[in-house]
Design a protein around this motif. Structure first.
Motif, PDB file in Angstrom:
ATOM      1  N   ALA A 129      43.267   0.523  41.798  1.00 49.78           N
ATOM      2  CA  ALA A 129      44.474   1.349  41.845  1.00 49.78           C
ATOM      3  C   ALA A 129      44.461   2.405  40.736  1.00 49.78           C
ATOM      4  CB  ALA A 129      45.711   0.463  41.720  1.00 49.78           C
ATOM      5  N   ARG A 130      43.907   2.035  39.571  1.00 51.74           N
ATOM      6  CA  ARG A 130      43.841   3.000  38.470  1.00 51.74           C
ATOM      7  C   ARG A 130      42.932   4.173  38.846  1.00 51.74           C
ATOM      8  NH1 ARG A 130      41.625   0.258  33.593  1.00 51.74           N
ATOM      9  NH2 ARG A 130      43.524  -0.981  33.806  1.00 51.74           N
ATOM     10  N   ALA A 131      41.833   3.870  39.527  1.00 53.96           N
ATOM     11  CA  ALA A 131      40.951   4.944  39.993  1.00 53.96           C
ATOM     12  C   ALA A 131      41.678   5.838  40.993  1.00 53.96           C
ATOM     13  CB  ALA A 131      39.686   4.355  40.613  1.00 53.96           C
ATOM     14  N   ALA A 132      42.496   5.219  41.852  1.00 56.47           N
ATOM     15  CA  ALA A 132      43.259   6.003  42.825  1.00 56.47           C
ATOM     16  C   ALA A 132      44.279   6.899  42.126  1.00 56.47           C
ATOM     17  CB  ALA A 132      43.959   5.067  43.813  1.00 56.47           C
ATOM     18  N   LEU A 133      44.906   6.370  41.056  1.00 54.63           N
ATOM     19  CA  LEU A 133      45.855   7.178  40.290  1.00 54.63           C
ATOM     20  C   LEU A 133      45.150   8.367  39.634  1.00 54.63           C
ATOM     21  CD1 LEU A 133      48.552   7.777  38.896  1.00 54.63           C
ATOM     22  CD2 LEU A 133      47.944   6.072  37.158  1.00 54.63           C
ATOM     23  N   SER A 134      43.998   8.107  39.028  1.00 53.16           N
ATOM     24  CA  SER A 134      43.249   9.196  38.390  1.00 53.16           C
ATOM     25  C   SER A 134      42.819  10.235  39.419  1.00 53.16           C
ATOM     26  CB  SER A 134      42.022   8.637  37.663  1.00 53.16           C
ATOM     27  OG  SER A 134      42.423   7.826  36.570  1.00 53.16           O
ATOM     28  N   LYS A 135      42.457   9.777  40.608  1.00 51.63           N
ATOM     29  CA  LYS A 135      42.081  10.703  41.675  1.00 51.63           C
ATOM     30  C   LYS A 135      43.271  11.575  42.076  1.00 51.63           C
ATOM     31  CE  LYS A 135      40.410  10.836  46.455  1.00 51.63           C
ATOM     32  NZ  LYS A 135      39.979  10.013  47.627  1.00 51.63           N
ATOM     33  N   ALA A 136      44.449  10.949  42.194  1.00 55.58           N
ATOM     34  CA  ALA A 136      45.646  11.711  42.562  1.00 55.58           C
ATOM     35  C   ALA A 136      45.988  12.737  41.486  1.00 55.58           C
ATOM     36  CB  ALA A 136      46.820  10.758  42.782  1.00 55.58           C
ATOM     37  N   TRP A 137      45.805  12.343  40.210  1.00 56.42           N
ATOM     38  CA  TRP A 137      46.101  13.283  39.123  1.00 56.42           C
ATOM     39  C   TRP A 137      45.078  14.422  39.088  1.00 56.42           C
ATOM     40  CZ3 TRP A 137      50.659  12.762  36.686  1.00 56.42           C
ATOM     41  CH2 TRP A 137      50.920  13.649  35.642  1.00 56.42           C
ATOM     42  N   ALA A 138      43.816  14.084  39.360  1.00 62.10           N
ATOM     43  CA  ALA A 138      42.790  15.128  39.432  1.00 62.10           C
ATOM     44  C   ALA A 138      43.096  16.099  40.576  1.00 62.10           C
ATOM     45  CB  ALA A 138      41.413  14.498  39.619  1.00 62.10           C
ATOM     46  N   LYS A 139      43.616  15.573  41.676  1.00 59.95           N
ATOM     47  CA  LYS A 139      43.985  16.428  42.802  1.00 59.95           C
ATOM     48  C   LYS A 139      45.155  17.337  42.427  1.00 59.95           C
ATOM     49  CE  LYS A 139      45.016  16.246  47.757  1.00 59.95           C
ATOM     50  NZ  LYS A 139      45.264  15.355  48.926  1.00 59.95           N
ATOM     51  N   LEU A 140      46.088  16.802  41.626  1.00 54.96           N
ATOM     52  CA  LEU A 140      47.191  17.623  41.128  1.00 54.96           C
ATOM     53  C   LEU A 140      46.651  18.796  40.308  1.00 54.96           C
ATOM     54  CD1 LEU A 140      50.183  18.216  40.254  1.00 54.96           C
ATOM     55  CD2 LEU A 140      49.809  16.566  38.407  1.00 54.96           C
ATOM     56  N   ASN A 141      45.739  18.510  39.392  1.00 59.67           N
ATOM     57  CA  ASN A 141      45.177  19.575  38.566  1.00 59.67           C
ATOM     58  C   ASN A 141      44.327  20.542  39.384  1.00 59.67           C
ATOM     59  OD1 ASN A 141      46.264  19.079  35.979  1.00 59.67           O
ATOM     60  ND2 ASN A 141      44.863  17.359  35.679  1.00 59.67           N
ATOM     61  N   GLU A 142      43.660  20.028  40.401  1.00 60.37           N
ATOM     62  CA  GLU A 142      42.926  20.916  41.303  1.00 60.37           C
ATOM     63  C   GLU A 142      43.888  21.884  41.990  1.00 60.37           C
ATOM     64  OE1 GLU A 142      40.072  20.722  45.305  1.00 60.37           O
ATOM     65  OE2 GLU A 142      40.898  18.892  44.443  1.00 60.37           O
ATOM     66  N   GLY A 143      45.055  21.367  42.384  1.00 62.65           N
ATOM     67  CA  GLY A 143      46.057  22.224  43.008  1.00 62.65           C
ATOM     68  C   GLY A 143      46.594  23.279  42.052  1.00 62.65           C
ATOM     69  N   LEU A 144      46.758  22.904  40.780  1.00 55.70           N
ATOM     70  CA  LEU A 144      47.193  23.887  39.785  1.00 55.70           C
ATOM     71  C   LEU A 144      46.149  24.985  39.618  1.00 55.70           C
ATOM     72  CD1 LEU A 144      48.677  21.494  37.055  1.00 55.70           C
ATOM     73  CD2 LEU A 144      49.961  23.027  38.560  1.00 55.70           C
ATOM     74  N   LEU A 145      44.883  24.592  39.520  1.00 56.45           N
ATOM     75  CA  LEU A 145      43.811  25.577  39.375  1.00 56.45           C
ATOM     76  C   LEU A 145      43.718  26.482  40.600  1.00 56.45           C
ATOM     77  CD1 LEU A 145      41.131  23.231  37.792  1.00 56.45           C
ATOM     78  CD2 LEU A 145      42.189  25.188  36.660  1.00 56.45           C
ATOM     79  N   ASP A 146      44.020  25.935  41.763  1.00 55.59           N
ATOM     80  CA  ASP A 146      43.931  26.712  42.996  1.00 55.59           C
ATOM     81  C   ASP A 146      44.992  27.806  43.072  1.00 55.59           C
ATOM     82  OD1 ASP A 146      42.694  27.067  45.656  1.00 55.59           O
ATOM     83  OD2 ASP A 146      44.684  26.500  46.390  1.00 55.59           O
ATOM     84  N   LEU A 147      46.054  27.688  42.277  1.00 57.41           N
ATOM     85  CA  LEU A 147      47.099  28.714  42.298  1.00 57.41           C
ATOM     86  C   LEU A 147      46.549  30.087  41.912  1.00 57.41           C
ATOM     87  CD1 LEU A 147      50.169  26.851  40.754  1.00 57.41           C
ATOM     88  CD2 LEU A 147      50.030  27.867  43.031  1.00 57.41           C
ATOM     89  N   ALA A 148      45.519  30.108  41.061  1.00 58.31           N
ATOM     90  CA  ALA A 148      44.946  31.388  40.636  1.00 58.31           C
ATOM     91  C   ALA A 148      44.327  32.139  41.804  1.00 58.31           C
ATOM     92  CB  ALA A 148      43.901  31.162  39.547  1.00 58.31           C
TER      93      ALA A 148
END
Length: 607
Positions: free
Chosen positions: A172-191
């Protein structure tokens, strides 16, 4: 340094170029806080470019304002920082018109995305919530840039350890880290979704930093989630962005050879004896060359500045199997036994660039000190000590950052190398006019469009010497003018027998009335002396006349750096009207382009 800053503030002047460089290299957040407090009293200073920054935070801003001010001033910017009201982040981002604001800098923490209470047993539900909050922020950011000309600058957000470690299941911790990485990927994609959005990856910056990201006590005590060290790193990233956006980055990297690009002294050990490639330390020096080569590939002009025998250096650069920077990689070479300060000054003159566009990397404290003394606007970096650290020293401050790479950036090293060849070619002619005819100069004029808007905005930001009014239309404003039939935005490209210079100039013209007004005209200094500026004036006059205008008007607004453009309008046949205003009546004959320039419009080139 703090005493020098205090003196500058007391005298109401900009800090010296050397002090700005020292300030940029400061890594101690306490010193930055003190510098920021001092510089808050600096209200106006020639030599610093004004920048209005709105600061919006999902937490308490705290010391970030002082740290950010010091960082921005180090880039040559005079910031007007406007903090948003505490606890009203989303409302402000959703409703503020940001009138007169250049940059909206966001300070985000995990509370922007996490629910107040979440279940460690439902990571999938938490991931869905993160996606929804990202969508909310995306909507707010895109709405803000649509109603203003400001650029919104945001950053990725680190996952707090107490959130990560609250989940005790490894899966579950790996899944949480994956979800957070996806959040940051979405932030980077805003550019990639809007030209007025920029994102810096704070997470990766913190990962390579000695500073802890968080202070749990201050977070609970004052809603201050980040340490001053982390804030100083974020401020450095904002400074790098402002520097790139404002065209304040450097263009030239001047490199020493001995104990900088290779280990050892060439004159003592010969080409076969220098340390380059293989194991340490040779591999460290080869990485320096590889890094310089990558910078050159992105448009940084390389200059060789070495006290050595020129023939021996050419032989080593040509024959050594591990050399990555061959002789043709350098747009200019100063290999002799003269003082390096003078050599750099001559190289700048040969390239047609100011010494303020140079970064100088050298292992000798004596040479560095002499250059700092003689050329204080050159950024001087040390290459002595452990060679494994040279690359980090060179890259850490983002001296060469640009907002967006253009085709002209990529071609710049060869363009400046061609300039030195052109100067050599000029020596074989009896008159300058014979030389100019032999150059076969071609000026290509084309209306700006979505493909060229980035280069046009870059020219507005980075051109200082031939910049008639100092108006720096950014990408958003230039795009609006391109779409407005009452305005004309046009680009100018130059080529000659030595190669294609690319887009070297731009004009912004108001054509809404019976008289056309040139709001600004900028031109790269590397094409001056060929009559290109006079051909541009002739073309503008012809276009205005064809459209039925009765006059073409322009202004010259003097600055510390644009003195060489002072006589442009009168040289082009315009009449001075006082206070920098000039006019050309279009019913009394039109000026002609110089006879040696072949003037083409974009559609003619296409045919």
């Amino acid at each position: 340094m703090l005493e020098s800053l205090r003196a500058a503030v007391a005298e109401g002047r900009a800090p010296s170029p050397a002090d700005l460089t020292r300030l940029a290299l400061v890594s101690d957040p306490l010193v930055l806080r003190k510098a920021g407090k001092l510089l808050a009293r600096l209200e106006d200073a020639d030599g610093l470019r004004p920048l209005r920054v709105a600061l919006l935070a999902t937490c308490t801003i705290g010391s970030y304002e002082q740290i950010l001010r010091a960082s921005l001033v180090s880039a040559g910017v005079l910031p007007d920082l406007v903090p948003g009201p505490y606890g009203m982040f989303e409302l402000t981002l959703a409703t503020d018109p940001f009138d007169g604001v250049d940059v909206v800098a966001l300070l985000l923490d995990e509370t922007c995305f996490l629910p107040h209470d979440w279940a460690a047993t439902d990571v999938d539900g938490l991931a869905g919530h993160l996606e929804a909050r990202l969508a909310d922020l995306r909507g707010l950011v895109l709405s803000a840039v649509e109603r203003s000309t400001a650029t919104v600058l945001l950053h990725t957000v680190p996952l707090p350890a107490q959130v990560r470690d609250s989940v005790i299941s490894w899966r579950a911790r790996a899944a949480l880290s994956k979800a957070w990485a996806k959040l940051n990927e979405g932030l980077l994609d805003l550019a990639a979704q809007h030209r007025q959005v920029a994102v810096t990856d704070l997470v990766s910056v913190l990962a390579d930093s000695p500073f802890p990201a968080r202070d749990d006590r201050l977070h609970r005590y004052g809603d201050l989630p980040y340490t001053d060290g982390a804030l100083s790193l974020l401020a450095r990233e904002v400074r790098r962005f402002a520097q790139a956006r404002g065209g304040l980055s450097r263009k030239v990297l001047a490199l020493d050879l001995d104990n900088t690009l290779w280990g050892g002294v060439l004159g003592e050990v010969g080409a076969e004896g220098v340390q380059l490639g293989g194991l340490y330390p040779g591999n460290a020096y080869r990485e320096v060359q590889r890094t310089a080569s990558r910078l050159r590939d992105q448009g940084v002009v390389l200059v060789l500045a070495s006290k050595n025998d020129a023939d021996l250096v050419d032989e080593a650069l040509t024959a050594h199997p591990e050399v990555l920077l061959r002789p043709e990689a350098f747009s200019a070479k100063a290999v002799n036994w003269s003082p390096k300060a003078g050599n750099l000054r001559e190289a700048a003159s040969a390239l047609g660039l100011a010494t303020g566009s140079f970064v100088f990397l050298d292992d000798s404290p004596f040479e560095r000190g002499h250059v700092e003394e003689e050329l204080p606007d050159v950024v001087v970096l040390p290459a002595d000590g452990d060679p494994a650290h040279i690359v980090r020293t060179l890259l850490a401050q983002g001296w060469f950052d640009v907002a967006e790479l253009t085709e002209t950036d990529l071609a710049r090293p060869e363009l400046y190398r061609s300039r030195t060849l052109r100067n050599d070619f000029a020596g074989g002619f009896g008159s300058s006019e014979d030389y100019l005819h032999a150059l076969d100069v071609r000026l290509v004029v084309q209306e700006a469009d979505g493909f060229s808007v980035a280069r046009v905005a870059q020219l507005a930001a980075r051109t200082n010497q031939f910049n008639l009014t100092g108006l720096r239309f950014d990408e958003a404003e230039t795009g609006r003018r391109i779409a407005d039939p009452d305005h004309l935005v046009v680009t100018f490209a130059v080529a000659d027998r030595f190669g294609d210079e690319g887009v070297i100039g731009a004009a912004w013209v108001d054509r809404s009335g019976v008289e056309w007004h040139v709001d600004n005209l900028v031109l790269s200094c590397r094409v001056l002396g060929r009559g290109v500026e006079l051909a541009i004036a002739a073309w503008l006059a012809r276009q205005a006349h064809a459209a039925g205008a009765t006059a073409l008007r322009g202004r010259y607004v003097p600055s510390k750096k644009n003195g060489l453009a002072k006589g442009f309008w009168t040289d082009a046949g315009f009449t001075a009207e006082g206070d920098g205003a000039h006019a050309l009546a279009l019913d009394a004959g039109l000026p002609e382009a110089p006879a040696w320039i072949n003037l083409l419009e974009g559609n003619e080139v296409a045919r």
